[in-house]
Scaffold this active site. Structure first.
Site, short mmCIF file in Angstrom:
data_model
loop_
_atom_site.label_atom_id
_atom_site.label_comp_id
_atom_site.label_asym_id
_atom_site.label_seq_id
_atom_site.Cartn_x
_atom_site.Cartn_y
_atom_site.Cartn_z
N ASP A 37 -4.97 -7.19 6.00
CA ASP A 37 -6.19 -6.49 5.62
C ASP A 37 -7.27 -7.50 5.21
OD1 ASP A 37 -8.04 -4.64 4.76
OD2 ASP A 37 -6.91 -3.97 3.01
N LYS A 75 3.43 -15.80 2.05
CA LYS A 75 3.30 -16.54 0.79
C LYS A 75 4.73 -16.87 0.35
CE LYS A 75 0.89 -18.17 -2.73
NZ LYS A 75 -0.16 -19.24 -2.66
N TYR A 126 0.82 -1.20 0.00
CA TYR A 126 0.00 0.00 0.00
C TYR A 126 0.87 1.26 0.00
CZ TYR A 126 -3.87 -3.13 1.25
OH TYR A 126 -4.81 -4.14 1.28
N ASP A 131 -3.18 -18.29 1.48
CA ASP A 131 -4.39 -18.89 0.91
C ASP A 131 -4.93 -19.99 1.83
OD1 ASP A 131 -1.96 -20.05 0.14
OD2 ASP A 131 -2.72 -20.81 -1.76
N ASP A 181 -10.35 -8.82 7.82
CA ASP A 181 -11.73 -8.52 7.42
C ASP A 181 -12.54 -9.80 7.27
OD1 ASP A 181 -11.65 -5.80 7.58
OD2 ASP A 181 -11.13 -5.47 5.49
MG LIG Z 1 -3.90 -21.28 -3.43
MG LIG Z 2 -9.87 -3.70 5.16
#
Ligand SMILES: [Mg+2]
Ligand SMILES: [Mg+2]
Lengths: 364, 364
Positions: A241, A185, A139, A217, A245
């Site tokens: 984030d 990841k 970000y 994931d 959420d």
């Molecule tokens: Mg995957």
């Molecule tokens: Mg958010």
């Protein structure tokens, strides 16, 4: 104790929940003999309207000069099409205060399991906290660019940025159930490989804390299939984030979830995780509990007032146990109340607890 | 029709589910009079063991020269600590075949809602498909670098990369319920702003398809709170990775979910979404349905054999309706069967359907 608090109501239901928070804070001051000096400043969409920018200079100055910042909520469709968005003010404020550690507890309140979209047996007892890196990552990293033909964002992290957030997670886990789940990841991202390396190094300093690495994931799956397995989850900005959420809907009570954003030395930023909910603004339907529990986090993390924090949490808990419900958590049973009535109940219970606590002290 | 199919069993339960798929494919060939020529090649961890690389040159050559590729599963703890990972073979294969569009249907099977971690009322009727960009974005973009002090990844997209995947989503939606949900993070990412621009442009060409933009963090929530609201979800590589994995647990039947990865002209790649499950490899517990439904997707998307695809799906559906369950979807009722027995049942029903279809043709 005397503390200065910057207060940013923001947009939508922001002002209502801030008002609730201040009433409860006033109760804390009365009961425990503290002095909280508050300074209210314009922020977000309201600041765009008044001053053309979501984070005016004097708002930022007051925040920087305070011991903590309480924030309601920002944003709304009114500012969606403009050049400046209220959310940019939030990003700028976080960056300016250098609040690199975002703490988001996810807790299923006993007796409210039925609010969850998950089967009650899945969520029962779930109680974990996200520690999300908040001021680095994709970000913020440069270069960022875009023309008609292509666009680029950059995800970069330094060792220092990763170390301090990972350290924060281990400290927190050591005072909880002693488990850190680090989400990355690492099978494809270089930043994640560095992240994992640093987690391994930090883990050595906390022999009593168990470490688990999880791909983002897979974590997104586990959050639904076994939320009870988490204690402290530490991750970089964007993964945090998305996952926090995702986790926020598990409890079925978005309006009741607080957050804290901490810096190394400066003021912390405390805000409920819910949005500005412009559709219900001013109607007395807002759930003030997320904001009130954010006040409790402020008392604990910025002022080290553990007893006071616990008193606020207990008052919230008792009010829920007594059956009071704002519309968002009302299921036909219990007592449907407005924002104001909910706050009054919480405020009242805090003083009542105070009485019984005093009585106890006298008679025991 | 005559088609060449490259077959990559891979690791763990990969070979078992591939064997199942081939038995069903054989049934399709018999019933509909097609000829499927298959060439089995080593891939993934097995290829690392045999040839030192997860994607040997001759495996890739055979894939490139085929009309479609069937893949079982790759990976396992055995290769987690090595320099080369089986998953790198998967990334390399996708890149080499240029399969830029990953299609992942998420469907709650009628009568199996109770398997979901969500309340049945929440998931009932959920039926949507992910269209994930698969060959670009942060997993592939350069520069990528790392030393002890910092690390960098890059997220870049070109207009062409975005256009073709968005186009694919609209085509698909036009043949379904006519709704595209485009997921991005346009409030902070430049690549997402370009993405949204292109979605808007593409949407104009499909006046009968409804378009909805959704931020990735909000989509992660919506996936749980209202999965029935989606039809086609289109998104970039990493968001698609996280969200589609999140969605995969909603059905409670990971072993039953297929996927297709499509290129512009070359062979498509078909694989179940489940992993290699080394813990149950060889025990006859693997659920072959994800692999078998991937065969159905191959028949539909690569060979345009819609009737044949539907016949496979119907046979699977009927077998489930008849109560047959592999261990992963067994809840104490119905008929617990092995991989082999499940495949036999599906195969048998496909031929039985054939008989009744023939009878119908004769008597009607
Ligand atoms: Mg995957
Ligand atoms: Mg958010």
């Amino acid at each position: 104790m005397k503390k200065k608090i910057a207060v940013l109501p923001g947009d939508g239901i922001g002002p209502e929940v801030i008002k609730s928070a201040l009433q409860v804070l006033d109760g804390v001051a009365t009961r425990f003999g503290h002095e909280f000096e508050t300074a209210e400043k314009v922020f977000g969409g309201a600041a765009i309207d008044q001053k053309g920018t979501p984070l005016p200079d004097d708002t930022l100055e007051v925040c920087k000069g305070s011991d903590a910042v309480l924030l309601g909520a920002v944003g709304g469709p009114k500012w969606d099409k403009g050049n400046v968005r209220p959310e940019q003010g939030l990003l700028a404020l976080r960056k300016a205060l250098n609040v690199y550690a975002n703490l988001r507890p996810v807790q299923v309140f006993p007796g409210l399991e039925h609010l969850s979209p998950l089967k009650s047996c899945r969520v029962k007892g779930a109680d974990f906290v996200f520690v999300r890196e908040l001021t680095g990552g994709i970000y913020f990293s440069e270069p960022k660019k875009r023309d008609r033909k292509s666009a680029v964002d950059t995800l970069s992290y330094t060792r220092e940025e990763i170390s301090r957030i990972v350290e924060k997670a281990y400290e927190l886990a050591a005072g909880r159930r002693g488990k850190v789940t680090s989400v990355d990841k690492a099978n494809v991202l270089e930043t994640s490989k560095l992240w994992r390396e640093i987690v391994e190094e930090t883990a050595k300093k906390y022999p009593n804390v168990q470490t688990e690495h999880m791909l983002v994931d897979f974590a997104a799956m586990r959050m639904i299939s076994d939320p009870g397995s988490f204690d402290v989850i530490v991750t970089e900005n964007m993964f945090g984030d998305i996952l926090s959420d995702e986790a926020s809907v598990l409890t079925g009570s978005l309006g009741m979830m607080p957050s804290a954003s901490l810096s190394e030395r400066g003021p912390g930023l405390y805000e409920p995780i819910h949005g500005s909910a412009p559709d219900i603004a001013g109607s007395g339907k807002a759930n003030p509990i997320g904001m009130i529990l954010s006040v409790a986090m402020m008392l604990r993390h910025s002022f080290q007032l553990e007893k006071e924090a616990a008193a606020v949490e207990l008052a919230v808990f008792e009010t829920l146990q007594a059956g009071y419900r704002t519309q968002d958590i009302y299921d036909g049973t219990g007592n449907l109340v407005s924002t104001k009535e909910m706050v009054d109940q919480i405020h009242f219970r805090m003083l009542e607890d105070s009485t019984s606590a005093t009585l106890l002290e006298v008679y025991v």
